[in-house]
Design a protein around this motif. Structure first.
Motif, PDB file in Angstrom:
ATOM      1  N   VAL A  10       0.846  -1.202   0.000  1.00  0.00           N
ATOM      2  CA  VAL A  10       0.000   0.000   0.000  1.00  0.00           C
ATOM      3  C   VAL A  10       0.879   1.248   0.000  1.00  0.00           C
ATOM      4  N   PHE A  39       2.338   1.740  -3.330  1.00  0.00           N
ATOM      5  CA  PHE A  39       1.360   2.295  -4.271  1.00  0.00           C
ATOM      6  C   PHE A  39       1.186   3.797  -4.043  1.00  0.00           C
ATOM      7  N   ILE A  40       1.132   4.178  -2.754  1.00  0.00           N
ATOM      8  CA  ILE A  40       0.975   5.609  -2.434  1.00  0.00           C
ATOM      9  C   ILE A  40       2.167   6.389  -2.999  1.00  0.00           C
ATOM     10  N   ARG A  59       1.854   6.634  -6.716  1.00  0.00           N
ATOM     11  CA  ARG A  59       0.887   7.659  -7.110  1.00  0.00           C
ATOM     12  C   ARG A  59       1.447   9.070  -6.885  1.00  0.00           C
ATOM     13  N   TYR A 107       1.852  11.871  -9.762  1.00  0.00           N
ATOM     14  CA  TYR A 107       1.407  13.266  -9.727  1.00  0.00           C
ATOM     15  C   TYR A 107       2.581  14.234  -9.770  1.00  0.00           C
ATOM     16  N   ILE A 124      -5.139  -5.051  -3.785  1.00  0.00           N
ATOM     17  CA  ILE A 124      -4.003  -4.161  -4.097  1.00  0.00           C
ATOM     18  C   ILE A 124      -3.636  -4.173  -5.595  1.00  0.00           C
ATOM     19  N   PHE A 128      -5.630  -1.589  -7.444  1.00  0.00           N
ATOM     20  CA  PHE A 128      -5.619  -0.204  -6.965  1.00  0.00           C
ATOM     21  C   PHE A 128      -5.596   0.755  -8.156  1.00  0.00           C
ATOM     22  N   LYS A 129      -6.357   1.846  -7.999  1.00  0.00           N
ATOM     23  CA  LYS A 129      -6.414   2.843  -9.073  1.00  0.00           C
ATOM     24  C   LYS A 129      -5.872   4.175  -8.576  1.00  0.00           C
ATOM     25  N   ILE A 130      -5.580   5.031  -9.518  1.00  0.00           N
ATOM     26  CA  ILE A 130      -5.079   6.362  -9.142  1.00  0.00           C
ATOM     27  C   ILE A 130      -6.151   7.124  -8.368  1.00  0.00           C
ATOM     28  N   VAL A 131      -7.390   7.014  -8.830  1.00  0.00           N
ATOM     29  CA  VAL A 131      -8.510   7.578  -8.075  1.00  0.00           C
ATOM     30  C   VAL A 131      -9.115   6.431  -7.270  1.00  0.00           C
ATOM     31  N   PRO A 132      -8.937   6.454  -5.926  1.00  0.00           N
ATOM     32  CA  PRO A 132      -9.274   5.257  -5.133  1.00  0.00           C
ATOM     33  C   PRO A 132     -10.779   5.045  -4.919  1.00  0.00           C
ATOM     34  N   GLN A 174      -9.956   0.833  -1.062  1.00  0.00           N
ATOM     35  CA  GLN A 174      -8.598   1.359  -1.293  1.00  0.00           C
ATOM     36  C   GLN A 174      -8.363   2.599  -0.434  1.00  0.00           C
ATOM     37  N   GLU A 214      -5.510   2.863   2.368  1.00  0.00           N
ATOM     38  CA  GLU A 214      -4.508   3.932   2.225  1.00  0.00           C
ATOM     39  C   GLU A 214      -4.543   4.883   3.416  1.00  0.00           C
TER      40      GLU A 214
END
Lengths: 164, 291
Positions: free
Chosen positions: A35, A38-39, A42, A46, B85, B88-92, B96, B100
Motif C-alpha cells: 500500500v 502504491f501511495i 501515485r 502526480y 491491491i 488499486f487505481k489512481i482515483v481510489p 482502497q 490507504e
C-alpha cells in the motif's frame, strides 16, 4: 509457575511474541509495504505530471520571452526603417525644394533680364517717340510763336494808339 | 427510502428483536451455574482454572484469541494483497481509500516522530491493528471449550497479562532498537533511562482491556443484565478501548522511538552565575565603601 504474581507465564509470553512477530511480518509484507509503495507510486505519478506541467510552463515562458524579444527586435527594425525612410524623404524633399528654388531663381533671373530688355526696348522706343514729338512740337511751337508775336505786336500798337 | 418503507423496516426489525427475546426466554437452561461471579472475575484476571488447549498445551484463552486474531488479520491482508491491491487505481475506491488512510496514518505518525522510520511505521501499524482488532474480537463472543469442559467466550488477547507484557516489552525493545539505530550504544543508555516504560506500557494495556473484559463478564453473568445493556457496554468498554489503546500504544511507541533515535546534540546549557561568588563580591564592595 507458583510464586509469580498474576500467573505470568514466560512460555506464553514467548508464544504471544511468536504470534505477534508472525503477524507483524505478514502485515508488513502483505499489506503495509504494497500500500505504501502504491501511495509512493501515485505521488510520483502526480509529481511527474506536476513536473511536466512545470516544464511546459517553463518552455512556454521561454517561448514567450523569445517571441517578445523577436517582436521588440522587429519593432526596432521597423523603427529604423521608418527613420531611414523619413531621412530619405527629407533628403529627396530638400533636394526637390532646392531644385525648385534654383529653377525659380533661374526663372526670376530670366524674367528680370527679359524685363530689363523690354524696359530698355520701351525706353529706347519712348525716347525716340519723345524726340519725335519734341521735334514736332518745337516745329509747331516755332510756327505758332511767330504768328502770336505778330498778333501781340498788333494788339500792343492798337492799345498804344488808343491811349495816346 | 420513503416514510412507508421506513415504517415497514422498523416493524420488521422490532418483530425480529421480539422473536429473539422470546427465544432467549424459551431456551434458558435450568442448569445451575458451576462458577460464582467472583470465581469468573478472578479467573478473568488470573486465568487459574479456565485454560484452553493450543497445540497440545493448556494455555490462557487470551493466547488462543491472539492466534485467531492474527489469523484473521493475516487472511485479510492476504486477500487484500491478492485481490485488492493489484486493482488499486489512481482515483481510489472505498476499500482502497480505507487501506490507504490507515497505512498513511501510521506512516505519517512514524515520519513525524523519527528520521529513522522505515520499520517504525510497519511496527506501529501491526501493533495498532492487533490491539484494535483484538479488542473488537471480544465483541464477537467466539466460544471455546476449556480444559475442564466448560464453554467460555474468548476474551481480547491483550486482556491476558502475558499478551500485554509481550506487547509492552516488545515495544520497549523496539524503542531500544531505534535508539541503537540512531545513536549506537548511547541509544541503549537513553532507552534505559525510561526503565519504567515496559511496565507502564504493559500494565496500561492490561488494565484497560481487563477492565473491559471484567465489565463484559459481569454483564453477561446475569441474564437480566444481558438485554440492551451490552449495546452500551460494548461501545464504552470495547469499541472506545480498541480505539484509545491502539492509539495510545502506537503514539507512545513512536514518540519514545523518535526521542531515543534523535541524534541531534542537546543545546548547550547556560552557565549560572555562582551565587556565593556574587555575594562575596557585593560584600567586598560594601566593605570598601564603608572604609
Amino acid at each position: 509457575m507458583t510464586g509469580v504474581p498474576l500467573n505470568i507465564d514466560w512460555q506464553q509470553i514467548m508464544l504471544h511474541l511468536l504470534n505477534f512477530t508472525i503477524l507483524f511480518g505478514a502485515l508488513w509484507i502483505l499489506l503495509y509495504k504494497p500500500v505504501k509503495d502504491f501511495i509512493a507510486k501515485r505521488e510520483k505519478y502526480y509529481e511527474d505530471i506536476d513536473q511536466k506541467a512545470q516544464d511546459n510552463l517553463k518552455a512556454s515562458e521561454t517561448e514567450r520571452d523569445e517571441y517578445k524579444a523577436r517582436i521588440s527586435q522587429l519593432d526596432q527594425e521597423i523603427r529604423a526603417e521608418k527613420e531611414k525612410a523619413r531621412e530619405d524623404i527629407d533628403k529627396v524633399t530638400s533636394q526637390r525644394i532646392q531644385e525648385a528654388r534654383d529653377e525659380a531663381e533661374q526663372i526670376l533671373n530670366d524674367a528680370k533680364a527679359e524685363a530689363e530688355r523690354q524696359k530698355e526696348k520701351i525706353i529706347t522706343s519712348a525716347q525716340k517717340e519723345i524726340s519725335d514729338m519734341v521735334t514736332e512740337a518745337t516745329e509747331k511751337l516755332a510756327l505758332e510763336q511767330s504768328a502770336s508775336d505778330a498778333f501781340d505786336q498788333f494788339l500792343d500798337a492798337a492799345e498804344r494808339t488808343e491811349r495816346g | 427510502m420513503t416514510k412507508k418503507e421506513r415504517r415497514k423496516a422498523i416493524i420488521i426489525f422490532a418483530v425480529i428483536a421480539l422473536v429473539f427475546l422470546i427465544a432467549s426466554f424459551l431456551t434458558a437452561s435450568n442448569v445451575p451455574k458451576t462458577e460464582t461471579v467472583q470465581e469468573v472475575m478472578r479467573d478473568a484476571v488470573l486465568h487459574d482454572s479456565n485454560k484452553v488447549m493450543l497445540l497440545g498445551r493448556a494455555v490462557n484463552p487470551g493466547l488462543l484469541s491472539g492466534v485467531i486474531v492474527s489469523g484473521i488479520l493475516i487472511v485479510f491482508a492476504l486477500i487484500c494483497r491478492l485481490f485488492v491491491i493489484p486493482r488499486f487505481k489512481i482515483v481510489p475506491g472505498r476499500l482502497q481509500m480505507f487501506l490507504e488512510t490507515v497505512v498513511s496514518l501510521f506512516d505519517n505518525m512514524a515520519k513525524g516522530s523519527s528520521k529513522i522510520n522505515r520499520v517504525l511505521g510497519a511496527y506501529i501499524f501491526a501493533a495498532g491493528a492487533y490491539i484494535f482488532t483484538g479488542t473488537l474480537f471480544e465483541l464477537l463472543g467466539v466460544q471455546a471449550v476449556t480444559t475442564e469442559g466448560l464453554s467460555i467466550s474468548l476474551p481480547a488477547p491483550l486482556s491476558d497479562i502475558n499478551g500485554a507484557i509481550m506487547m509492552g516489552c516488545l515495544s520497549y525493545l523496539f524503542i531500544m532498537s531505534g535508539g541503537v539505530a540512531g545513536n549506537g550504544l548511547k541509544g541503549i543508555g537513553k532507552t534505559l533511562k525510561e526503565y519504567s516504560l515496559p511496565i507502564s506500557l504493559s500494565f496500561r494495556l492490561f488494565g484497560a482491556l481487563l477492565s473491559g473484559a471484567l465489565v463484559t463478564e459481569l454483564v453477561y453473568y446475569y441474564s437480566s443484565l444481558s438485554y440492551v445493556l451490552p449495546v452500551f457496554v460494548g461501545v464504552l468498554f470495547t469499541l472506545l478501548h480498541a480505539l484509545i489503546q491502539a492509539y495510545v500504544l502506537t503514539m507512545l511507541t513512536s514518540l519514545f522511538y523518535g526521542q531515543v533515535s534523535d541524534d541531534t546534540p542537546p543545546p548547550p546549557k547556560e552557565k549560572k552565575a555562582k551565587k556565593t561568588g556574587r555575594k562575596n563580591k557585593v560584600k567586598d564592595q560594601t566593605d570598601k565603601k564603608a572604609a
